[in-house]
Design a protein around this motif. Structure first.
Motif, PDB file in Angstrom:
ATOM      1  N   LYS A  60      25.660  74.841  -2.699  1.00 14.80           N
ATOM      2  CA  LYS A  60      24.683  75.844  -2.277  1.00 14.80           C
ATOM      3  C   LYS A  60      24.940  76.262  -0.833  1.00 14.80           C
ATOM      4  O   LYS A  60      25.120  75.422   0.045  1.00 14.80           O
ATOM      5  CB  LYS A  60      23.268  75.287  -2.436  1.00 14.80           C
ATOM      6  N   THR A  61      24.953  77.571  -0.596  1.00 11.80           N
ATOM      7  CA  THR A  61      25.227  78.105   0.736  1.00 11.80           C
ATOM      8  C   THR A  61      24.191  79.172   1.070  1.00 11.80           C
ATOM      9  O   THR A  61      23.915  80.055   0.262  1.00 11.80           O
ATOM     10  CB  THR A  61      26.634  78.729   0.803  1.00 11.80           C
ATOM     11  N   SER A  62      23.638  79.099   2.268  1.00 14.51           N
ATOM     12  CA  SER A  62      22.626  80.080   2.688  1.00 14.51           C
ATOM     13  C   SER A  62      23.272  81.441   2.926  1.00 14.51           C
ATOM     14  O   SER A  62      24.408  81.526   3.399  1.00 14.51           O
ATOM     15  CB  SER A  62      21.941  79.618   3.975  1.00 14.51           C
ATOM     16  N   PRO A  63      22.572  82.521   2.611  1.00 13.89           N
ATOM     17  CA  PRO A  63      23.108  83.867   2.863  1.00 13.89           C
ATOM     18  C   PRO A  63      23.336  84.107   4.351  1.00 13.89           C
ATOM     19  O   PRO A  63      22.649  83.549   5.202  1.00 13.89           O
ATOM     20  CB  PRO A  63      22.017  84.795   2.307  1.00 13.89           C
ATOM     21  N   LEU A  64      24.298  84.949   4.634  1.00 13.15           N
ATOM     22  CA  LEU A  64      24.651  85.298   6.015  1.00 13.15           C
ATOM     23  C   LEU A  64      23.553  86.160   6.636  1.00 13.15           C
ATOM     24  O   LEU A  64      23.080  87.111   6.018  1.00 13.15           O
ATOM     25  CB  LEU A  64      25.969  86.070   5.994  1.00 13.15           C
ATOM     26  N   ASP A  65      23.155  85.835   7.865  1.00 10.59           N
ATOM     27  CA  ASP A  65      22.183  86.640   8.609  1.00 10.59           C
ATOM     28  C   ASP A  65      22.946  87.351   9.724  1.00 10.59           C
ATOM     29  O   ASP A  65      23.132  86.815  10.815  1.00 10.59           O
ATOM     30  CB  ASP A  65      21.083  85.752   9.178  1.00 10.59           C
ATOM     31  N   GLU A  66      23.386  88.583   9.441  1.00 10.37           N
ATOM     32  CA  GLU A  66      24.231  89.284  10.401  1.00 10.37           C
ATOM     33  C   GLU A  66      23.490  89.657  11.677  1.00 10.37           C
ATOM     34  O   GLU A  66      24.085  89.675  12.760  1.00 10.37           O
ATOM     35  CB  GLU A  66      24.823  90.539   9.760  1.00 10.37           C
ATOM     36  N   VAL A  67      22.222  89.976  11.571  1.00  6.88           N
ATOM     37  CA  VAL A  67      21.461  90.344  12.761  1.00  6.88           C
ATOM     38  C   VAL A  67      21.337  89.142  13.696  1.00  6.88           C
ATOM     39  O   VAL A  67      21.490  89.266  14.919  1.00  6.88           O
ATOM     40  CB  VAL A  67      20.074  90.892  12.380  1.00  6.88           C
ATOM     41  N   ALA A  68      21.083  87.954  13.142  1.00 11.31           N
ATOM     42  CA  ALA A  68      20.983  86.746  13.963  1.00 11.31           C
ATOM     43  C   ALA A  68      22.322  86.427  14.626  1.00 11.31           C
ATOM     44  O   ALA A  68      22.373  86.044  15.802  1.00 11.31           O
ATOM     45  CB  ALA A  68      20.508  85.568  13.118  1.00 11.31           C
ATOM     46  N   LEU A  69      23.419  86.587  13.878  1.00 11.20           N
ATOM     47  CA  LEU A  69      24.748  86.342  14.447  1.00 11.20           C
ATOM     48  C   LEU A  69      25.063  87.360  15.535  1.00 11.20           C
ATOM     49  O   LEU A  69      25.683  87.030  16.554  1.00 11.20           O
ATOM     50  CB  LEU A  69      25.806  86.397  13.340  1.00 11.20           C
ATOM     51  N   LYS A  70      24.645  88.594  15.332  1.00 10.48           N
ATOM     52  CA  LYS A  70      24.824  89.633  16.351  1.00 10.48           C
ATOM     53  C   LYS A  70      24.052  89.268  17.618  1.00 10.48           C
ATOM     54  O   LYS A  70      24.568  89.387  18.741  1.00 10.48           O
ATOM     55  CB  LYS A  70      24.362  90.980  15.806  1.00 10.48           C
ATOM     56  N   ASP A  71      22.808  88.795  17.463  1.00  9.85           N
ATOM     57  CA  ASP A  71      21.999  88.424  18.622  1.00  9.85           C
ATOM     58  C   ASP A  71      22.657  87.293  19.410  1.00  9.85           C
ATOM     59  O   ASP A  71      22.578  87.256  20.654  1.00  9.85           O
ATOM     60  CB  ASP A  71      20.602  88.006  18.177  1.00  9.85           C
ATOM     61  N   GLN A  72      23.320  86.375  18.707  1.00 10.05           N
ATOM     62  CA  GLN A  72      24.029  85.296  19.392  1.00 10.05           C
ATOM     63  C   GLN A  72      25.164  85.848  20.251  1.00 10.05           C
ATOM     64  O   GLN A  72      25.385  85.406  21.384  1.00 10.05           O
ATOM     65  CB  GLN A  72      24.574  84.296  18.368  1.00 10.05           C
ATOM     66  N   LEU A  73      25.900  86.837  19.717  1.00 12.10           N
ATOM     67  CA  LEU A  73      26.976  87.453  20.491  1.00 12.10           C
ATOM     68  C   LEU A  73      26.426  88.229  21.684  1.00 12.10           C
ATOM     69  O   LEU A  73      27.016  88.216  22.769  1.00 12.10           O
ATOM     70  CB  LEU A  73      27.799  88.379  19.594  1.00 12.10           C
ATOM     71  N   VAL A  74      25.314  88.916  21.494  1.00 12.00           N
ATOM     72  CA  VAL A  74      24.691  89.648  22.597  1.00 12.00           C
ATOM     73  C   VAL A  74      24.300  88.680  23.709  1.00 12.00           C
ATOM     74  O   VAL A  74      24.561  88.932  24.897  1.00 12.00           O
ATOM     75  CB  VAL A  74      23.461  90.433  22.102  1.00 12.00           C
ATOM     76  N   SER A  75      23.695  87.559  23.339  1.00  8.42           N
ATOM     77  CA  SER A  75      23.307  86.553  24.332  1.00  8.42           C
ATOM     78  C   SER A  75      24.531  85.986  25.036  1.00  8.42           C
ATOM     79  O   SER A  75      24.517  85.774  26.260  1.00  8.42           O
ATOM     80  CB  SER A  75      22.507  85.421  23.663  1.00  8.42           C
ATOM     81  N   TYR A  76      25.588  85.738  24.272  1.00 12.27           N
ATOM     82  CA  TYR A  76      26.809  85.192  24.867  1.00 12.27           C
ATOM     83  C   TYR A  76      27.410  86.182  25.866  1.00 12.27           C
ATOM     84  O   TYR A  76      27.847  85.791  26.960  1.00 12.27           O
ATOM     85  CB  TYR A  76      27.824  84.876  23.769  1.00 12.27           C
ATOM     86  N   ALA A  77      27.421  87.459  25.516  1.00 11.50           N
ATOM     87  CA  ALA A  77      27.992  88.468  26.408  1.00 11.50           C
ATOM     88  C   ALA A  77      27.247  88.516  27.738  1.00 11.50           C
ATOM     89  O   ALA A  77      27.846  88.813  28.780  1.00 11.50           O
ATOM     90  CB  ALA A  77      27.967  89.834  25.732  1.00 11.50           C
ATOM     91  N   GLN A  78      25.969  88.205  27.734  1.00 13.60           N
ATOM     92  CA  GLN A  78      25.180  88.241  28.956  1.00 13.60           C
ATOM     93  C   GLN A  78      25.493  87.079  29.891  1.00 13.60           C
ATOM     94  O   GLN A  78      25.107  87.104  31.069  1.00 13.60           O
ATOM     95  CB  GLN A  78      23.687  88.257  28.599  1.00 13.60           C
ATOM     96  N   THR A  79      26.205  86.059  29.391  1.00  8.87           N
ATOM     97  CA  THR A  79      26.560  84.902  30.223  1.00  8.87           C
ATOM     98  C   THR A  79      27.957  85.016  30.823  1.00  8.87           C
ATOM     99  O   THR A  79      28.359  84.150  31.607  1.00  8.87           O
ATOM    100  CB  THR A  79      26.493  83.602  29.396  1.00  8.87           C
ATOM    101  N   LEU A  80      28.703  86.053  30.478  1.00  6.33           N
ATOM    102  CA  LEU A  80      30.088  86.162  30.925  1.00  6.33           C
ATOM    103  C   LEU A  80      30.157  86.393  32.430  1.00  6.33           C
ATOM    104  O   LEU A  80      29.452  87.252  32.971  1.00  6.33           O
ATOM    105  CB  LEU A  80      30.799  87.304  30.192  1.00  6.33           C
TER     106      LEU A  80
END
Length: 468
Positions: A60-80
């Motif tokens: 069993k595998t949970s469906p992908l949450d693209e918006v949540a993954l996008k938010d993680q990248l947005v947060s990461y970009a703010q730390t560069l």
């Protein structure tokens, strides 16, 4: 080829220098001396590295949450920090070189009946960097050279640091989304890596964990790859479709009977241009001089950067997704697309990008849903290193046991949609008539990010209703 790479590097350096920032192509991505010393200590020790066995594909595998993954990248970009951004520019330069080279190979292989091409330089380079992370010499040295950063000498400090490269790729992807609001789905970029193995193959944990910066998510799954390879391909396709929800149409076929590992990279892009809406009725698109079809069209008006190259008979319109990310639309004014592709997706790209200037434009272009799949091993068969990811590859950092890479697939799903806010007329009081730019015949496009100067996608659209 080497001379061409040098010319491109010099052109890139000139482009960067023109912005008063000098970025050395390699030093930010190589090992430093302290890391080299640490690696020597590790090599001297006889410790057994931890491994993992992928769970069965039916788990069993949970469906992908693209918006949540996008938010993680947005947060990461703010730390560069400043060095992270310089490193992303270095990787951007290298992945562009790989992307332009692979695009040329695909164009040479394209059939006259369907010259459509869609590839992601980010995805291709990320796949190569992933295998570099899992390789040892001589494969590692060959991969580094193919990625555009040949060793200056045999010292450790001239070697690419795979973790730095993959972290820089994460920065490149984050910068594309950095100006986006969290929770928004107007612009999405999701990278999924699938490691599909035979049931008894053990993967090294350091390799799987090391892919995290490049991939939004990595799935390690096991299944029988040899008894019925076609059925195995169907199971993998169903798994990816189930966890992502993407409208995937291409099928994974041709798995060899001795395969123990399939490496797959899936990249999904979804973009909407502010103020661009879908027209009520389909419009005519000329596939060629004698064939036309009706396709959904998007239309809107704005101040976009534009340049008309009268010498080479093409025009470029730069349309923003946000302050960092842009759609570059390249419209030929004759049938000489090969010449235009050489200019647009080659060493001269910096020239035409510096010529862009603002114009009031009424833009009409097809609504796009494009999908492409390429086998990296097949692409590399046309180079001087056809076996780079083949049987002779040294990949002991991926697994010590029975490793036989069957396929290395790169799949891209590209979606260009209308803005949810509808069309905006920003020029009701302006007396200046807009320039009409209508893409109603084969054209080129690219997605570009200005901070890293990376090209995320390169495409030749022949028929908007067909895939690649």
């Amino acid at each position: 080829m080497l001379l061409r790479v040098i010319v491109i590097l010099l052109g890139w350096t000139a482009l960067v220098a023109s912005d008063r920032v000098y970025v050395h192509p390699f030093y930010l991505l190589t090992y430093n001396q302290s890391t080299c010393d640490e690696l020597k200590k590790v090599d001297a020790e006889t410790t057994k590295e931890q491994t993992l066995t992928p769970v069965p594909i039916q788990a069993k595998t949970s469906p992908l949450d693209e918006v949540a993954l996008k938010d993680q990248l947005v947060s990461y970009a703010q730390t560069l920090d400043a060095e992270d951004k310089k490193r992303s520019t270095s990787v951007g330069m290298l992945l562009n070189l790989v992307g332009f080279r692979m695009y040329k190979m695909l164009r040479e292989k394209a059939t006259p009946a369907n010259g459509a091409i869609l590839l992601s330089p980010v995805g291709l380079f990320g796949t190569l960097a992933s295998f570099y992370l899992g390789s040892e010499d001589p494969t590692a040295t060959k991969l580094q050279a193919f990625m555009g950063a040949p060793e200056k000498d045999q010292r450790c400090t001239s070697r690419l640091d795979g973790q730095k490269v993959l972290s820089a790729l994460k920065a490149v992807q984050g910068l594309l989304l950095a100006q986006e609001k969290k929770g928004s789905s107007s612009l999405l970029l999701t990278t999924v890596v699938g490691l599909f193995t035979s049931p008894n193959l053990h993967l090294k944990q350091s390799f799987v964990q090391g892919l995290a910066p490049f991939a939004s998510i990595t799935y390690s799954r096991s299944l029988d790859l040899t008894t019925n390879p076609d059925l195995a391909g169907e199971k993998i396709d169903r798994f990816i479709k189930a966890v992502t929800g993407w409208p995937k149409n291409t099928q994974l076929t041709g798995i060899s009977l001795d395969t123990t590992l399939l490496f797959t990279t899936y990249m999904h892009f979804q973009g909407a241009i502010k103020g661009i809406s879908q027209l009520a009725k389909p419009q005519v698109f000329w596939v060629n001089n004698t064939t036309r079809t009706s396709v959904p069209m998007l239309s809107g008006m704005g101040i976009f950067l534009y340049w008309n190259d009268t010498k080479n008979n093409f025009s470029v319109t730069q349309v923003p997704f946000n302050e960092n990310a842009f759609l570059l639309l390249i419209k030929p004014h004759n049938d000489n697309l090969e010449k235009i592709e050489n200019i647009a997706f080659g060493q001269d790209f910096s020239h035409w990008m510096k010529n862009l200037s603002p114009r009031k434009i009424h833009l009409t272009l097809p609504k796009l849903v494009q999908e492409s799949t390429y086998d990296m091993q097949s692409l590399l068969s046309n180079t001087k290193l056809p076996g780079l990811l083949g049987d002779e590859a040294k990949l002991s950092k991926i697994s010590d046991t029975n490793l036989k890479v069957g396929k290395v697939m790169n799949t891209v799903l590209f979606e260009l949609k209308e803005s949810q806010g509808g069309q905006e007329d920003l020029f009701q009081s302006s007396e200046v008539a807009p320039l009409e730019v209508k893409l109603d015949s084969p054209f080129l496009f690219a997605v570009y990010e200005k901070k890293s100067r990376a090209f995320y996608f390169l495409s030749h659209v022949t028929n908007p209703l067909n895939g690649v």
